[in-house]
Design a protein around this motif. Structure first.
Motif, PDB file in Angstrom:
ATOM      1  N   LYS A 107      -7.517   3.763   3.206  1.00  0.00           N
ATOM      2  CA  LYS A 107      -8.350   2.778   3.904  1.00  0.00           C
ATOM      3  C   LYS A 107      -7.909   1.345   3.605  1.00  0.00           C
ATOM      4  O   LYS A 107      -8.420   0.404   4.198  1.00  0.00           O
ATOM      5  CB  LYS A 107      -9.815   2.926   3.471  1.00  0.00           C
ATOM      6  N   GLN A 108      -6.999   1.212   2.641  1.00  0.00           N
ATOM      7  CA  GLN A 108      -6.534  -0.083   2.144  1.00  0.00           C
ATOM      8  C   GLN A 108      -7.701  -0.949   1.660  1.00  0.00           C
ATOM      9  O   GLN A 108      -7.769  -2.151   1.908  1.00  0.00           O
ATOM     10  CB  GLN A 108      -5.690  -0.808   3.198  1.00  0.00           C
ATOM     11  N   ASP A 109      -8.602  -0.301   0.936  1.00  0.00           N
ATOM     12  CA  ASP A 109      -9.769  -0.960   0.357  1.00  0.00           C
ATOM     13  C   ASP A 109      -9.421  -1.327  -1.090  1.00  0.00           C
ATOM     14  O   ASP A 109      -9.490  -0.500  -2.001  1.00  0.00           O
ATOM     15  CB  ASP A 109     -10.973  -0.021   0.407  1.00  0.00           C
ATOM     16  N   LYS A 110      -9.022  -2.575  -1.279  1.00  0.00           N
ATOM     17  CA  LYS A 110      -8.527  -3.039  -2.578  1.00  0.00           C
ATOM     18  C   LYS A 110      -9.566  -2.843  -3.686  1.00  0.00           C
ATOM     19  O   LYS A 110      -9.263  -2.276  -4.740  1.00  0.00           O
ATOM     20  CB  LYS A 110      -8.138  -4.513  -2.487  1.00  0.00           C
ATOM     21  N   GLU A 111     -10.780  -3.316  -3.480  1.00  0.00           N
ATOM     22  CA  GLU A 111     -11.791  -3.290  -4.533  1.00  0.00           C
ATOM     23  C   GLU A 111     -12.118  -1.858  -4.959  1.00  0.00           C
ATOM     24  O   GLU A 111     -12.120  -1.542  -6.150  1.00  0.00           O
ATOM     25  CB  GLU A 111     -13.057  -4.007  -4.067  1.00  0.00           C
ATOM     26  N   ARG A 112     -12.376  -0.999  -3.999  1.00  0.00           N
ATOM     27  CA  ARG A 112     -12.742   0.389  -4.341  1.00  0.00           C
ATOM     28  C   ARG A 112     -11.562   1.164  -4.924  1.00  0.00           C
ATOM     29  O   ARG A 112     -11.748   2.007  -5.795  1.00  0.00           O
ATOM     30  CB  ARG A 112     -13.319   1.093  -3.123  1.00  0.00           C
ATOM     31  N   THR A 113     -10.365   0.866  -4.439  1.00  0.00           N
ATOM     32  CA  THR A 113      -9.179   1.527  -4.997  1.00  0.00           C
ATOM     33  C   THR A 113      -9.015   1.143  -6.461  1.00  0.00           C
ATOM     34  O   THR A 113      -8.814   2.009  -7.320  1.00  0.00           O
ATOM     35  CB  THR A 113      -7.905   1.141  -4.210  1.00  0.00           C
ATOM     36  N   ASN A 126      -9.286   5.686  -0.802  1.00  0.00           N
ATOM     37  CA  ASN A 126      -9.419   4.234  -0.682  1.00  0.00           C
ATOM     38  C   ASN A 126      -8.081   3.555  -0.422  1.00  0.00           C
ATOM     39  O   ASN A 126      -8.033   2.514   0.234  1.00  0.00           O
ATOM     40  CB  ASN A 126     -10.102   3.657  -1.919  1.00  0.00           C
ATOM     41  N   TRP A 181       0.808  -1.211   0.000  1.00  0.00           N
ATOM     42  CA  TRP A 181       0.000   0.000   0.000  1.00  0.00           C
ATOM     43  C   TRP A 181       0.847   1.269   0.000  1.00  0.00           C
ATOM     44  O   TRP A 181       0.479   2.258  -0.638  1.00  0.00           O
ATOM     45  CB  TRP A 181      -0.970  -0.007   1.175  1.00  0.00           C
ATOM     46  N   ASN A 218     -11.428  -8.675  -8.779  1.00  0.00           N
ATOM     47  CA  ASN A 218     -12.411  -8.518  -7.704  1.00  0.00           C
ATOM     48  C   ASN A 218     -13.527  -9.558  -7.794  1.00  0.00           C
ATOM     49  O   ASN A 218     -14.594  -9.391  -7.217  1.00  0.00           O
ATOM     50  CB  ASN A 218     -12.985  -7.095  -7.713  1.00  0.00           C
TER      51      ASN A 218
END
Length: 189
Positions: A111-117, A108, A64, A160
């Motif tokens: 937030k380490q939000d893989k899908e949204r990033t 994102n 990240w 995803n």
């Protein structure tokens, strides 16, 4: 399932490589640089940079900090590109969308939000063919960017686990490739 993902990733890589080669070849005969040429080069740079960002999501251990650093660098690049696009009278709302998606990407990432990033980064890429169509009379370049955009989105959907959506984007990319190849064949007759 892993075999399908591997095959999909290899297919995406091959398609991107071929399309990049076509773009370089198509642009090689221009002599005098202009603002349009500069923006075309900037879009090619963004193409590579955004694609590179998405590649960082291939591994199980996502780095990240590396992704955040590269995205921060994209902000600097975007400052220049946005000025050049505005100078070419590209719709201001379309130019601002890139900034919005870039901000969304960074939020994102934090937030380490893989899908949204990944979706926000794919949205960045989806703007490139729109910019190209707005200023470039060479529809092939815009078509190639649109094909790559569909492949990038399919790649994001596949990583995803959104297989149906990934398939739809790849189907659309294949249609555009066929149309592009048919137009090239007609030009040589």
């Amino acid at each position: 399932m892993k075999k399908i993902v591997f095959i999909l990733i290899i297919s995406v890589a091959v398609i991107l490589l071929v399309l990049s080669s076509i773009m370089v070849f198509a642009n090689s005969d221009k002599q005098e640089p202009s603002l349009r040429d500069k923006v075309s080069e900037e879009i090619i740079y963004l193409d590579k940079d955004v694609s590179s960002l998405l590649e960082k999501f291939n591994s199980q251990d996502i780095k990240w900090e590396e992704i955040q650093k590269q995205t921060e660098g994209l902000y600097q690049t975007w400052n220049t590109v946005s000025i050049d696009l505005t100078s070419l009278n590209i719709d201001g709302n379309l130019v601002l969308k890139f900034s919005d998606y870039l901000n969304e990407s960074m939020q994102n990432i934090e937030k380490q939000d893989k899908e949204r990033t990944m979706e926000a980064i794919a949205n960045l890429y989806n703007l490139l063919p729109q910019y190209s169509k707005s200023y470039n009379s060479d529809s092939r370049e815009s078509d190639i960017l649109q094909i790559k955009s569909n492949v990038v989105t399919a790649y994001t959907k596949a990583l995803n686990n959104k297989w149906t959506e990934a398939k739809n984007y790849l189907t659309e990319a294949n249609k555009l490739i066929s149309n592009l190849l048919n137009s090239v064949n007609q030009n040589f007759r």
